[in-house]
Write a protein that holds these residues in place. Structure first.
Motif, PDB file in Angstrom:
ATOM      1  N   GLN A 116       0.628  -1.375   0.179  1.00 16.12           N
ATOM      2  CA  GLN A 116       0.035   0.312   0.176  1.00 16.12           C
ATOM      3  C   GLN A 116       0.976   1.241   0.062  1.00 16.12           C
ATOM      4  O   GLN A 116       1.844   1.241   0.678  1.00 16.12           O
ATOM      5  CB  GLN A 116      -0.992   0.274   1.226  1.00 16.12           C
ATOM      6  N   GLY A 117      -0.111   1.959  -0.636  1.00 16.76           N
ATOM      7  CA  GLY A 117       1.339   3.722  -0.907  1.00 16.76           C
ATOM      8  C   GLY A 117       2.022   3.232  -2.049  1.00 16.76           C
ATOM      9  O   GLY A 117       2.921   4.796  -1.678  1.00 16.76           O
ATOM     10  N   LEU A 118       2.530   3.044  -2.541  1.00 17.90           N
ATOM     11  CA  LEU A 118       3.187   2.640  -3.514  1.00 17.90           C
ATOM     12  C   LEU A 118       2.895   4.146  -4.640  1.00 17.90           C
ATOM     13  O   LEU A 118       1.869   4.063  -5.191  1.00 17.90           O
ATOM     14  CB  LEU A 118       3.795   1.748  -4.849  1.00 17.90           C
ATOM     15  N   LYS A 119       3.964   5.009  -4.865  1.00 19.02           N
ATOM     16  CA  LYS A 119       4.106   6.033  -5.571  1.00 19.02           C
ATOM     17  C   LYS A 119       4.939   5.542  -6.754  1.00 19.02           C
ATOM     18  O   LYS A 119       6.502   5.413  -6.429  1.00 19.02           O
ATOM     19  CB  LYS A 119       4.665   7.096  -4.880  1.00 19.02           C
ATOM     20  N   ASP A 120       4.878   6.086  -8.139  1.00 19.96           N
ATOM     21  CA  ASP A 120       6.131   6.034  -9.292  1.00 19.96           C
ATOM     22  C   ASP A 120       6.736   7.182  -9.287  1.00 19.96           C
ATOM     23  O   ASP A 120       6.826   7.967  -7.818  1.00 19.96           O
ATOM     24  CB  ASP A 120       5.505   6.097 -10.486  1.00 19.96           C
ATOM     25  N   ASN A 235      15.556   7.395  -6.201  1.00 20.24           N
ATOM     26  CA  ASN A 235      14.249   7.125  -6.615  1.00 20.24           C
ATOM     27  C   ASN A 235      13.729   7.507  -4.510  1.00 20.24           C
ATOM     28  O   ASN A 235      12.481   6.907  -4.277  1.00 20.24           O
ATOM     29  CB  ASN A 235      13.154   6.237  -7.045  1.00 20.24           C
ATOM     30  N   PRO A 236      13.184   8.764  -5.127  1.00 19.02           N
ATOM     31  CA  PRO A 236      13.011   8.821  -3.512  1.00 19.02           C
ATOM     32  C   PRO A 236      11.288   8.401  -3.110  1.00 19.02           C
ATOM     33  O   PRO A 236      11.204   8.188  -2.048  1.00 19.02           O
ATOM     34  CB  PRO A 236      12.951  10.387  -3.596  1.00 19.02           C
ATOM     35  N   ASN A 237      10.685   7.985  -4.241  1.00 19.24           N
ATOM     36  CA  ASN A 237       9.359   7.172  -3.930  1.00 19.24           C
ATOM     37  C   ASN A 237       9.652   5.835  -3.870  1.00 19.24           C
ATOM     38  O   ASN A 237       8.265   5.633  -3.559  1.00 19.24           O
ATOM     39  CB  ASN A 237       8.403   8.361  -5.302  1.00 19.24           C
ATOM     40  N   TYR A 238      10.825   5.246  -3.920  1.00 16.41           N
ATOM     41  CA  TYR A 238      10.604   4.178  -3.733  1.00 16.41           C
ATOM     42  C   TYR A 238      10.713   3.917  -2.292  1.00 16.41           C
ATOM     43  O   TYR A 238      10.627   4.469  -1.655  1.00 16.41           O
ATOM     44  CB  TYR A 238      11.937   3.799  -3.882  1.00 16.41           C
ATOM     45  N   TRP A 239       9.472   2.391  -2.279  1.00 12.76           N
ATOM     46  CA  TRP A 239       9.329   2.392  -0.639  1.00 12.76           C
ATOM     47  C   TRP A 239       9.916   1.860   0.375  1.00 12.76           C
ATOM     48  O   TRP A 239      10.180   1.857   1.743  1.00 12.76           O
ATOM     49  CB  TRP A 239       8.264   1.405  -0.981  1.00 12.76           C
ATOM     50  N   ASP A 240      11.213   1.280  -0.200  1.00 13.67           N
ATOM     51  CA  ASP A 240      12.486   1.267   0.703  1.00 13.67           C
ATOM     52  C   ASP A 240      13.403   2.254   0.876  1.00 13.67           C
ATOM     53  O   ASP A 240      14.434   2.412   1.913  1.00 13.67           O
ATOM     54  CB  ASP A 240      13.527   0.432   0.689  1.00 13.67           C
ATOM     55  N   TYR A 241      13.552   3.308   0.529  1.00 13.00           N
ATOM     56  CA  TYR A 241      13.765   4.400   1.027  1.00 13.00           C
ATOM     57  C   TYR A 241      13.408   5.489   1.669  1.00 13.00           C
ATOM     58  O   TYR A 241      13.005   5.337   2.135  1.00 13.00           O
ATOM     59  CB  TYR A 241      13.446   6.034  -0.826  1.00 13.00           C
TER      60      TYR A 241
END
Length: 557
Positions: A116-120, A235-241
């Motif tokens: 949930q909450g993924l963004k490109d 990618n600052p929107n990566y879920w593990d960033y």
């Protein structure tokens, strides 16, 4: 009761085994990999820095239409799949876009629970709707687009259903033991629906533009200069960033040849040498570079899950006769090809990847007539049997047969052909060598008698070998060879959930291929590479078809 993952799928000798998992088990994030790619030292990942290598560039920006390893190694840093092979060991299937999954008791329905909450990388939300669109694209091939690496998914899935924004159900046409390894392959990456849908409809299947390379992966595109480099940044929107990636930049350079790669590596402009059969250093270059750099580098060897083979056309005489094909199989001198063509480094050219030693060990394979020529050359009894088979079909010193042998004009082709000419003369076959740059195209059309071509499989499971090399329509089954018993056994093994029973069936299939050969594997190229000791987190890929994951790497010093 439904089976659940994660706990993980481990691919042991390429057979997917579902380990016991608690019901509703939560996603478990992978821990940082050991330093040095498999070393047991407790070094912690270091943030910052740049790593670069000779990983070329994609032929296509749309990873779904890509066939070369330049796709996963570059575009694969930008997109992610539902599940993936763990870069920590390259044999465990772990969560990616999907946090976990469940498999129905009948093995026909796979339910994936999306993060949930993924963004490109542009900050646009990404969910199960994007996943379903991609799966349906692989099924329907809009605009008849080529999907050279995704047939195993598209042909297995009956229906992709969006249960809600974060739940996707894949209903298969039937149980398939190898479905998860297939889905974890490094071309099965999920792209945003908003990018693909206009291309698939109004824009008639054009390629993705560089500025449209937007994904939910750990990196985003910084620069792509065709013929020069492909560069990505975090990618600052990566879920593990900001946990990962560790690097500030990952750069893939395009080189004209292996001499240029060796020079760039020696001057530390790049931290890897080539890792494919096309750009790995030649034997002399490798040894000289390793010696010059000493303790600054470590050598690795990457598996080549395939072979270079002399393919028969079983629709044309004399190779429509299985006894003639068997005679050639017995007469081929694999040891000579290894020494003179493959620098003495060829792997065992067995019917299935020799690294699957739970199928047959190398020692077992080397008892097989014909194949045992890999060590010590053709046995007298094998050559005698080959002559007997030919004479039984009416051939002999005064009744020889002439056939056209299609071979690549470069690479392994010319020397492989020369050697085979001399070997087959002994069994009354005269080869008329036809060197061409379009040999693969001619063979794909069936316009050949016998021809040389190399090929590998995509994912670490025997089903892919079978589909590519041994089934009608397979990408490397150029003569559309068929064998009724082989096909019957395939229909059994591909749904068999018990690993021991499945391997037993595949063993029978391997013996059929040796007795009724569609081709004669002559060599398995060695892929050796050098990696700078400055690279942390690197684990040697099991296969050259595994795209590197730069988000697991760091600069040690």
């Amino acid at each position: 009761m439904r089976r659940t993952g994660f706990t993980a799928i481990v691919v042991l000798g390429s057979l997917a085994l579902l380990l016991a998992g608690a019901v509703g088990c939560a996603q478990q994030e992978p821990q940082p990999p050991p330093a040095g790619g498999g070393e047991t030292t407790a070094a912690q990942p270091k943030r910052g820095g740049v790593l670069a290598g000779p990983f070329g560039e994609p032929a296509k920006a749309d990873i779904h239409t890509e066939a070369s390893i330049g796709g996963p190694s570059n575009v694969g840093q930008i997109h992610r799949g539902l599940i993936t092979m763990s870069p920590e060991d390259w044999k465990t299937i772990v969560p990616d876009i999907a946090q976990r999954w469940e498999i129905s008791p009948d093995g026909k329905t796979y339910t994936f629970f999306i993060r949930q909450g993924l963004k490109d990388s542009e900050g646009v939300p990404f969910n199960g709707e994007d996943v379903v669109y991609n799966i349906k694209r692989w099924q329907t091939r809009p605009n008849k687009m080529p999907l050279p690496r995704l047939a195993c998914v598209g042909q297995s899935v009956q229906e992709a259903v969006l249960k809600d924004q974060y739940t996707v159900e894949l209903r298969l046409k039937g149980p398939k033991t190898s479905f998860l390894p297939c889905l974890a392959n490094h071309y099965a990456l999920i792209q945003p629906k908003r990018i693909l849908e206009p291309i698939d409809t109004a824009e008639k299947g054009r390629d993705v533009k560089p500025e449209e390379l937007v994904g939910v992966g750990p990196f985003k595109l910084e620069r792509w200069e065709r013929g020069v480099s492909f560069e990505v940044v975090p990618n600052p929107n990566y879920w593990d960033y900001p946990q990962r990636p560790y690097l500030d930049r990952w750069t893939s350079y395009v080189f004209a040849d292996t001499t240029a790669i060796a020079a760039a590596f020696r001057t530390e402009q790049i931290q890897f040498t080539g890792m494919t059969s096309g750009n790995s250093l030649r034997k002399g270059e490798f040894e000289e570079t390793e010696q010059a750099m000493g303790s600054k580098v470590r050598p690795i060897e990457i598996g080549y899950p395939g072979f270079y083979s002399a393919h028969f056309n079983p629709k044309r005489p004399p190779f429509d006769n299985p006894e003639v094909r068997r005679a050639v199989y017995l007469a081929a001198d694999r040891d000579l090809h290894n020494r003179l063509v493959y620098d003495g480094l060829s792997g065992l050219p067995s019917p299935f990847w020799s690294r699957w030693d739970n199928l047959f060990t190398e020692q077992e394979y080397l008892t097989w007539p014909g194949l045992r020529s890999y060590k010590g050359g053709v046995r007298e009894e094998d050559l005698a049997e080959a002559k007997r088979l030919m004479e039984q079909q009416g051939y002999g010193p005064t009744t020889r047969v002439k056939v056209r042998y299609v071979t690549p004009a470069g690479g392994y082709g010319p020397l492989d052909a020369q050697l085979l000419v001399e070997q087959l003369k002994k069994i009354y076959i005269d080869l008329d060598i036809f060197r061409t740059q379009t040999g693969a195209e001619l063979m794909a059309k069936g316009d050949f008698d016998i021809g040389l071509e190399g090929g590998t499989v995509l994912y670490d499971d025997p089903d892919d070998f079978i589909e590519v090399f041994y089934r009608p329509g397979g990408a490397k089954n150029h003569g559309n060879w068929t064998n009724a018993e082989f096909e019957r056994l395939f229909q059994q093994e591909t749904v068999e959930p018990d690993p021991a029973k499945r391997w037993a069936i595949i063993r029978q299939m391997a013996k059929i291929v040796a007795e009724d050969p569609p081709h004669v594997p002559l060599g398995v190229p060695a892929i050796r590479a050098l990696v700078s000791q400055k690279v942390g987190g690197f684990v040697t890929p099991r296969s050259n078809q595994f795209g590197l994951r730069a988000d697991y790497l760091w600069v040690k010093e």
